[in-house]
Write a protein that holds these residues in place. Sequence first.
Motif, PDB file in Angstrom:
ATOM      1  N   GLY A 112       0.676  -1.333  -0.056  1.00 11.76           N
ATOM      2  CA  GLY A 112      -0.121   0.067  -0.078  1.00 11.76           C
ATOM      3  C   GLY A 112       0.726   1.268   0.030  1.00 11.76           C
ATOM      4  N   SER A 113       0.344   2.203  -0.432  1.00 11.09           N
ATOM      5  CA  SER A 113       1.328   3.384  -0.658  1.00 11.09           C
ATOM      6  C   SER A 113       1.526   4.211   0.549  1.00 11.09           C
ATOM      7  CB  SER A 113       0.250   4.482  -1.571  1.00 11.09           C
ATOM      8  OG  SER A 113       0.063   3.928  -3.065  1.00 11.09           O
ATOM      9  N   HIS A 114       0.596   4.019   1.777  1.00 11.75           N
ATOM     10  CA  HIS A 114       0.881   4.724   2.731  1.00 11.75           C
ATOM     11  C   HIS A 114       2.136   4.018   3.657  1.00 11.75           C
ATOM     12  CE1 HIS A 114      -0.379   6.319   7.088  1.00 11.75           C
ATOM     13  NE2 HIS A 114       0.805   6.705   6.851  1.00 11.75           N
ATOM     14  N   LYS A 115       2.116   2.905   3.692  1.00  9.38           N
ATOM     15  CA  LYS A 115       3.217   1.854   4.395  1.00  9.38           C
ATOM     16  C   LYS A 115       4.530   1.906   3.648  1.00  9.38           C
ATOM     17  CE  LYS A 115       3.978  -2.601   6.273  1.00  9.38           C
ATOM     18  NZ  LYS A 115       3.498  -3.949   6.364  1.00  9.38           N
ATOM     19  N   PHE A 116       4.510   2.032   2.142  1.00  7.27           N
ATOM     20  CA  PHE A 116       5.542   1.944   1.331  1.00  7.27           C
ATOM     21  C   PHE A 116       6.213   3.593   1.413  1.00  7.27           C
ATOM     22  CE2 PHE A 116       7.570   2.940  -2.823  1.00  7.27           C
ATOM     23  CZ  PHE A 116       8.311   1.910  -2.936  1.00  7.27           C
ATOM     24  N   ALA A 117       5.463   4.452   1.493  1.00  4.24           N
ATOM     25  CA  ALA A 117       6.055   5.721   1.729  1.00  4.24           C
ATOM     26  C   ALA A 117       6.756   5.755   3.351  1.00  4.24           C
ATOM     27  CB  ALA A 117       4.850   6.880   1.701  1.00  4.24           C
ATOM     28  N   VAL A 160       7.246   3.671  14.703  1.00  2.00           N
ATOM     29  CA  VAL A 160       7.332   5.260  14.505  1.00  2.00           C
ATOM     30  C   VAL A 160       6.485   5.734  13.475  1.00  2.00           C
ATOM     31  CG1 VAL A 160       9.167   7.159  14.155  1.00  2.00           C
ATOM     32  CG2 VAL A 160       9.670   5.021  15.400  1.00  2.00           C
ATOM     33  N   PRO A 161       5.829   6.766  13.481  1.00  4.22           N
ATOM     34  CA  PRO A 161       5.057   7.080  12.478  1.00  4.22           C
ATOM     35  C   PRO A 161       5.680   8.169  11.327  1.00  4.22           C
ATOM     36  CG  PRO A 161       4.477   8.485  14.584  1.00  4.22           C
ATOM     37  CD  PRO A 161       5.443   7.399  14.750  1.00  4.22           C
ATOM     38  N   TRP A 162       6.413   7.623  10.533  1.00  2.00           N
ATOM     39  CA  TRP A 162       7.157   8.169   9.806  1.00  2.00           C
ATOM     40  C   TRP A 162       6.478   9.051   8.833  1.00  2.00           C
ATOM     41  CZ3 TRP A 162      12.162   8.116  11.154  1.00  2.00           C
ATOM     42  CH2 TRP A 162      12.612   6.844  11.808  1.00  2.00           C
ATOM     43  N   VAL A 163       5.367   8.594   8.334  1.00  2.19           N
ATOM     44  CA  VAL A 163       4.381   9.379   7.464  1.00  2.19           C
ATOM     45  C   VAL A 163       2.960   9.438   8.464  1.00  2.19           C
ATOM     46  CG1 VAL A 163       2.938   9.499   5.187  1.00  2.19           C
ATOM     47  CG2 VAL A 163       5.615   8.877   5.482  1.00  2.19           C
ATOM     48  N   PRO A 164       2.656  10.547   8.965  1.00  3.66           N
ATOM     49  CA  PRO A 164       1.731  10.542   9.718  1.00  3.66           C
ATOM     50  C   PRO A 164       0.325  10.406   8.931  1.00  3.66           C
ATOM     51  CG  PRO A 164       2.884  12.377  10.162  1.00  3.66           C
ATOM     52  CD  PRO A 164       3.632  11.781   9.109  1.00  3.66           C
ATOM     53  N   GLY A 165      -0.863   9.950   9.586  1.00  4.17           N
ATOM     54  CA  GLY A 165      -2.171   9.624   8.862  1.00  4.17           C
ATOM     55  C   GLY A 165      -2.741  10.742   8.369  1.00  4.17           C
ATOM     56  N   TRP A 166      -2.596  11.970   8.993  1.00  2.34           N
ATOM     57  CA  TRP A 166      -2.957  13.175   8.207  1.00  2.34           C
ATOM     58  C   TRP A 166      -2.342  13.702   6.982  1.00  2.34           C
ATOM     59  CZ3 TRP A 166       0.068  17.481   7.653  1.00  2.34           C
ATOM     60  CH2 TRP A 166       0.989  17.253   8.605  1.00  2.34           C
ATOM     61  N   LEU A 167      -0.968  13.386   7.056  1.00  3.30           N
ATOM     62  CA  LEU A 167      -0.301  13.634   5.972  1.00  3.30           C
ATOM     63  C   LEU A 167      -0.663  12.718   4.801  1.00  3.30           C
ATOM     64  CD1 LEU A 167       1.752  15.578   4.406  1.00  3.30           C
ATOM     65  CD2 LEU A 167       3.543  13.988   5.561  1.00  3.30           C
ATOM     66  N   ALA A 168      -0.759  11.565   4.959  1.00  2.00           N
ATOM     67  CA  ALA A 168      -1.220  10.397   4.027  1.00  2.00           C
ATOM     68  C   ALA A 168      -2.340  10.749   3.242  1.00  2.00           C
ATOM     69  CB  ALA A 168      -0.932   9.042   4.582  1.00  2.00           C
ATOM     70  N   ARG A 169      -3.336  11.092   4.236  1.00  6.24           N
ATOM     71  CA  ARG A 169      -4.525  11.459   3.727  1.00  6.24           C
ATOM     72  C   ARG A 169      -4.734  12.606   2.776  1.00  6.24           C
ATOM     73  NH1 ARG A 169      -6.126   9.709   9.036  1.00  6.24           N
ATOM     74  NH2 ARG A 169      -6.062  12.217   9.731  1.00  6.24           N
ATOM     75  N   GLY A 170      -3.996  13.672   3.431  1.00  9.98           N
ATOM     76  CA  GLY A 170      -3.911  14.911   2.302  1.00  9.98           C
ATOM     77  C   GLY A 170      -3.495  14.533   0.904  1.00  9.98           C
ATOM     78  N   ALA A 171      -2.172  13.745   0.986  1.00  5.85           N
ATOM     79  CA  ALA A 171      -1.563  13.241  -0.307  1.00  5.85           C
ATOM     80  C   ALA A 171      -2.328  12.408  -1.127  1.00  5.85           C
ATOM     81  CB  ALA A 171      -0.402  12.454   0.215  1.00  5.85           C
ATOM     82  N   ARG A 172      -3.194  11.737  -0.583  1.00  9.88           N
ATOM     83  CA  ARG A 172      -4.128  10.911  -1.224  1.00  9.88           C
ATOM     84  C   ARG A 172      -5.068  11.722  -1.876  1.00  9.88           C
ATOM     85  NH1 ARG A 172      -5.962   8.156   2.678  1.00  9.88           N
ATOM     86  NH2 ARG A 172      -4.156   6.725   2.802  1.00  9.88           N
ATOM     87  N   ALA A 173      -5.622  12.738  -1.383  1.00  8.30           N
ATOM     88  CA  ALA A 173      -6.596  13.473  -1.858  1.00  8.30           C
ATOM     89  C   ALA A 173      -6.146  14.589  -2.758  1.00  8.30           C
ATOM     90  CB  ALA A 173      -7.186  14.265  -0.658  1.00  8.30           C
ATOM     91  N   THR A 174      -4.987  14.702  -2.934  1.00  9.56           N
ATOM     92  CA  THR A 174      -4.077  15.724  -3.840  1.00  9.56           C
ATOM     93  C   THR A 174      -3.146  14.979  -4.809  1.00  9.56           C
ATOM     94  OG1 THR A 174      -2.585  16.186  -2.106  1.00  9.56           O
ATOM     95  CG2 THR A 174      -4.508  17.518  -2.239  1.00  9.56           C
ATOM     96  N   LEU A 175      -2.118  14.781  -4.151  1.00 10.59           N
ATOM     97  CA  LEU A 175      -0.855  14.165  -5.051  1.00 10.59           C
ATOM     98  C   LEU A 175      -1.327  12.813  -5.862  1.00 10.59           C
ATOM     99  CD1 LEU A 175       1.993  15.090  -2.941  1.00 10.59           C
ATOM    100  CD2 LEU A 175       1.117  16.376  -4.824  1.00 10.59           C
TER     101      LEU A 175
END
Length: 335
Positions: A92-97, A207-222
Amino acid sequence: MATILSQYSTTGFYKAPVSKGLMGCMFLTCTALNVPLLAHLRKYLICKLPDVFLKGEIWRIASAKISFVDTKDLVCGSLLIYYFRVFERRYGSHKFASFLVASQVITTVLEVLTILVLQWFAVDLHSGGFLPPGPYGVIFPLFVNYLFDIPRVAQTSVLGIPITGKTLTYLLGLQVCSTSAATAISAFAGIVAGIFYRYNILYVQQVPWVPGWLARGARATLARLLASPPPPEGPAGATLELQRQEQIEMWEQEMMMNRAREMRNRPGANGAVHPFMQNFIGRRQNNPAHPNPPPTEEQVQTLVEMGFDRQRVINALQTCNNDVNTATHLLLQES
């Protein structure tokens, strides 16, 4: 470049926006640094240890990892990112990032510590303490997962050395890390970082290397900007289906002469079993007194994740005495 990628273009960057964005950034940054108008930005890739600590320029440690300078490293590194996109589909993109960020941080820390320790012992392998520029920490840690998670399918041998579908990938990695002793150390640090993350050493996965809020924002835009359409043949298979296709395509391209010889020895129709497999199957069928033990669920799941039908996988494993590599070879021949 396009020619090389075309043999792996079965699914492109479908469901791999992080890999697509990373590869695009690598090309854009390296190209920009080679444009005369922007060539002055190269100075931000220079990071000399321990001077950056003494001058309060610790940010240079991060800026040095933004881009490759050598075009050879850029091309080989981009190809490796393209090959390794299968892991983004699997995790998945979040875990991969998160994996990429964690591995880059750990790799950079290990690189810095290595340079400082070598300087302490008056060993200069980094031309005076310069940190090699380039995102080694997002490429070489993936070799750990590539080694353990992608099945090794033997294709042929040269002078007794086995050549598989994974050989080209390892050669590309060797090409990137063989520029100098410093880049070899960076590559080794990346592999160690991959081991750290895979086995959760020091609980790095928590460790939350990519926080959930950042992942959701990136998913909605980038993610929408980097989204790729599904392939014409249909959606990509789960996990290792692409790897199965890559094995077939690479076999056809790299081993064409050997395959032609094999085709001449085959009895007839497409999908016929390789002569070696016919002999192997014949030996098993002629020895019913020693039935094979049932395959383990892990062996079955490994081949099912490559896209093969479960019952065919079980039959192939039973035929091949539960040898995953041989069963994979048999399933590929029957496809």
